[in-house]
Every structure is written in structure tokens, then in C-alpha cells.
Design an enzyme around this catalytic site. Structure first.
Site, mmCIF file in Angstrom:
data_model
loop_
_atom_site.group_PDB
_atom_site.id
_atom_site.type_symbol
_atom_site.label_atom_id
_atom_site.label_comp_id
_atom_site.label_asym_id
_atom_site.label_seq_id
_atom_site.Cartn_x
_atom_site.Cartn_y
_atom_site.Cartn_z
ATOM 1 C CG HIS A 71 82.608 -98.980 0.946
ATOM 2 N ND1 HIS A 71 82.013 -99.191 2.168
ATOM 3 C CD2 HIS A 71 82.737 -100.198 0.397
ATOM 4 C CE1 HIS A 71 81.799 -100.486 2.337
ATOM 5 N NE2 HIS A 71 82.232 -101.118 1.273
ATOM 6 C CG ASP B 151 87.485 -104.480 5.885
ATOM 7 O OD1 ASP B 151 88.306 -103.712 5.352
ATOM 8 O OD2 ASP B 151 86.312 -104.621 5.464
#
Ligand SMILES: NC(=O)c1ccc[n+]([C@@H]2O[C@H](COP(=O)([O-])OP(=O)(O)OC[C@H]3O[C@@H](n4cnc5c(N)ncnc54)[C@H](OP(=O)(O)O)[C@@H]3O)[C@@H](O)[C@H]2O)c1
Length: 347
Positions: free
Chosen positions: A131, A65
Site C-alpha cells: 500500500h 479496489d
């Protein structure tokens, strides 16, 4: 940092990646049910994070990630090269990256993704996330009082303009799946209404003290895979993300009791719970013994139904990553970021 000079693939004490559970996305693609986080919380050196990626791959991790804002994608790219030179094929890896808040403008999205690809030394990403749903950014290492003077609330039309560019990334073959992060149900309702390519996954805070049961069930119902960040309660998170009311999931008596019975660290219990519940945890660690323990967690000694029920009952609705630095007005509370009364917080 473990010694990389004699790193062998696969490591003799690792886990066979074929034994790691996978989750199926709406596209039919499968992603490993655990990933390694790569945010060093502003204090773990980038080189140590990149080194962990390499060693974790040797131990059997295939999912990483990443995010542009973590500032380490170039070094992680070198680790990915090393991993692929060792014989692991690109298709065996799952690489996520994220568009940072200062790149939401339509003209910035594709170059930002290309920059992540360039740093990671990849031709495509498996998953690209927005994000945060706000174009509000903060400088690295800032404290909790930092505010962007141009900060704005969630503006759906603006978010969708960014999303359309993510859809274009899929059309161009630079990204296989797109998704959201730090979302809420009312915002997601609008995105599902208006998106041409639906989000494949939503990354969100999930741990035993912050289980988000309603949002979790919503995502499963809509075919969106929940990816759980800070699955251990982010014990080393930056100061800006700490308040006096925060609780520590890995110190909960229920977690401690199960850990003692199984003879494992409480972190391992948090990981087992996450995977068995159906989210994809992405624990960060820069210590080989810890990220190995987290991988072992998903292939050994599953929790019992009683354990799962007991952990379901310790939810404290305690959000740790509150996001104060993204607020858009003076004297606002962090709750405003999270649409607490069920509708999008107005300007
Ligand atoms: N989308 C978003 O907005 C967002 C926000 C936050 C985080 N994330 C992602 O989620 C990842 C994980 O979240 P996080 O880093 O906040 O927190 P976390 O994974 O809950 O906690 C990481 C901490 O736990 C320790 N740890 C890991 N495994 C352990 C074990 N087996 N035993 C004991 N301690 C252990 C690590 O220390 P050692 O290094 O010493 O092992 C590290 O300090 C991030 O790295 C990032 O990739 C995404």
C-alpha cells in the site's frame, strides 16, 4: 443506500461489461479499465460501501479496489459472494487488495494476505499491492499531526524483503499479480533492478490537476499499468489529507466547459480523460447514480483530441494525498515522502 432486497443481475439500466475497455498486463491478463474504489474516507459506513459493490456489479462493474486498512473487506466479501451467487464467475471479477504498512515484516506478509482472502471469501486475488513503501502506520481516523514513533524512511533492502514474500504469494497461487503503490521513479528503478517478479501495476494519485506526466510515461515504458486513485480529486477525503493550497480538479473551467458541452457532471469528464489517457481510474462512490454515471463515462461520448490536449494543459502538479502521517522525522515536509529532487530522500 439503494434497496438490495430486489437487486437483479444484470440491472436493466447497467452497462454490458464486455463493452468496458480493458488493459493488458505484462502477464497477458486483462483488467477492466475502470474499478470501483472502496475506501469510505473514514465517514461512509462499511455497510454502505459493501452495498455499493453489490449494486455496482449488477450495473456492470467487474473491478473492485480493496485494502485491509479500509476495514470493510469482510462485508465486501459478503457482497462478492452475493455477486457470484447471481451467476457472475470468479474469473470475470478483478479483485485488488493491499498489504497495510504494519504488516511489512517478513513473517506478517503471508498471514496478512490470507486474512484479506479470508475476509473477501476468495481463493486468490488478482492483484496484491504494497500500500505504501514505508512500514509506518497510523491509527484509523487520526489527524494530520499523528506520527508513528517507530517510523522509518524508505529502506530498499527492507522493502525487498517484503516484496520477496509477495513473490512467494504468486508462487503459492494466492495472488495472480503483485504491484506497488505510492511509489516514485528512484524507488521503482531499484525495485525493477532487484525484483524476480516485476510489478504488474502501480497505484498512484492521478487526476487532471495531478497528472504525474514523467512517472506516468516511465510506467508505460516499463510495462507497468498505472492505476489512478482519487481520480475525481477525492472531494470527501479525510481532513488529514487537506491543505489550504489544494485545488479542485472537478471545478477547473476546462473540465466544467467540457462537462457542460456533453451535459454530464464534471466527475464524468475526469473519468473519461483518465481512461482515454491510459490509466485505470478507481473512483469511489456510494451513490448508485454516481457510480453508474462513472461507468457510462467509459462507454459513451469519448473526449475529442482537443479535449484531451486541453486537459493535459491544466495539470497543476497538485498532490492531494500527501501522506504526512507517514513521515519519520519531526519538522519534515511531506515532499520528503515523494523524492522530489530525483533521488530517494535520505534518513
Ligand atoms: N493506494 C492508495 O494509497 C489509495 C489512496 C487513496 C485512494 N485509493 C483508492 O482510490 C479510490 C478512489 O479515491 P478517493 O475515494 O480518494 O476519491 P475519488 O474517487 O476521487 O472521489 C470520491 C468522491 O467523489 C464523489 N463522486 C464519485 N462519483 C461522482 C460523480 N459521478 N458525480 C459526483 N460526485 C462523484 C463521491 O461521492 P458519492 O459517494 O456521493 O458519489 C466521493 O465523495 C478509493 O476509494 C480507494 O479505493 C487508494
Amino acid at each position: 443506500m439503494p434497496d438490495s432486497s430486489n437487486l437483479t443481475f444484470p440491472a436493466t439500466d447497467g452497462v454490458d461489461p464486455a463493452s468496458v475497455p480493458q488493459r493488458q498486463l505484462r502477464s497477458g491478463a486483462k483488467m477492466p479499465a475502470i474499478g470501483l474504489g472502496t475506501f469510505g474516507s473514514d465517514h461512509v459506513p462499511h455497510a454502505a460501501v459493501a452495498d455499493a459493490v453489490k449494486h455496482a456489479a449488477a450495473l456492470g462493474y467487474r473491478h473492485f479496489d480493496c485494502a485491509a486498512v479500509y476495514g470493510n473487506e469482510d462485508l465486501i466479501g459478503e457482497s462478492l459472494q452475493h455477486i457470484m451467487r447471481s451467476g457472475i464467475r470468479r474469473e470475470e471479477l478483478w479483485i485488488t487488495s493491499k498489504l497495510w504498512n504494519d504488516k511489512h515484516a517478513e513473517e506478517d506478509v503471508i498471514p496478512a494476505c490470507e486474512r484479506s482472502l479470508h475476509h473477501l471469501k476468495l481463493d486468490y486475488l488478482d492483484l496484491y499491492l504494497i500500500h505504501w513503501p514505508f512500514p509506518n502506520h497510523h491509527p484509523p481516523h487520526c489527524d494530520v499531526s499523528a506520527r508513528n514513533p517507530n517510523a522509518v524512511p524508505y529502506i530498499h533492502e527492507r522493502y525487498m524483503r517484503t516484496w520477496r514474500k509477495l513473490e512467494e504469494l504468486v508462487d503459492r497461487g494466492l495472488v495472480r499479480h503483485i504491484g506497488t503503490s505510492n511509489m516514485t521513479i528512484p524507488k521503482m528503478d531499484l525495485i525493477l533492478r532487484d525484483a524476480r517478479i516485476l510489478p504488474a501495476a502501480n497505484e498512484m494519485e492521478l487526476h487532471p490537476h495531478f497528472q504525474q506526466p514523467e512517472f506516468f510515461a516511465y510506467l508505460i515504458d516499463k510495462g507497468i499499468v498505472p492505476i489512478g486513485y482519487s481520480p475525481l480529486g477525492s472531494p470527501a477525503r479525510p481532513e488529514r489529507d487537506r491543505t489550504a493550497d489544494d485545488t479542485v480538479p472537478a471545478e477547473d473551467p476546462v473540465i466544467l466547459g467540457i462537462a457542460e458541452r456533453l451535459g454530464v457532471h464534471p466527475a464524468v469528464v475526469c473519468i473519461k480523460w483518465a481512461v482515454q489517457r491510459g490509466q485505470i481510474p478507481i473512483p469511489f462512490s456510494s451513490r448508485r447514480a454516481n457510480y453508474l454515471a462513472n461507468l457510462h463515462a467509459v462507454v459513451r461520448d469519448p473526449l475529442t483530441n482537443d479535449d484531451m490536449r486541453a486537459i493535459a494543459a491544466i495539470d497543476r502538479n497538485c498532490r492531494l494525498i500527501k501522506g504526512q502521517v507517514f513521515l519519520w522525522r519531526d519538522n519534515q515536509s511531506w515532499q520528503d515522502l515523494w523524492d522530489m529532487n530525483g533521488s530517494i530522500t535520505p534518513p
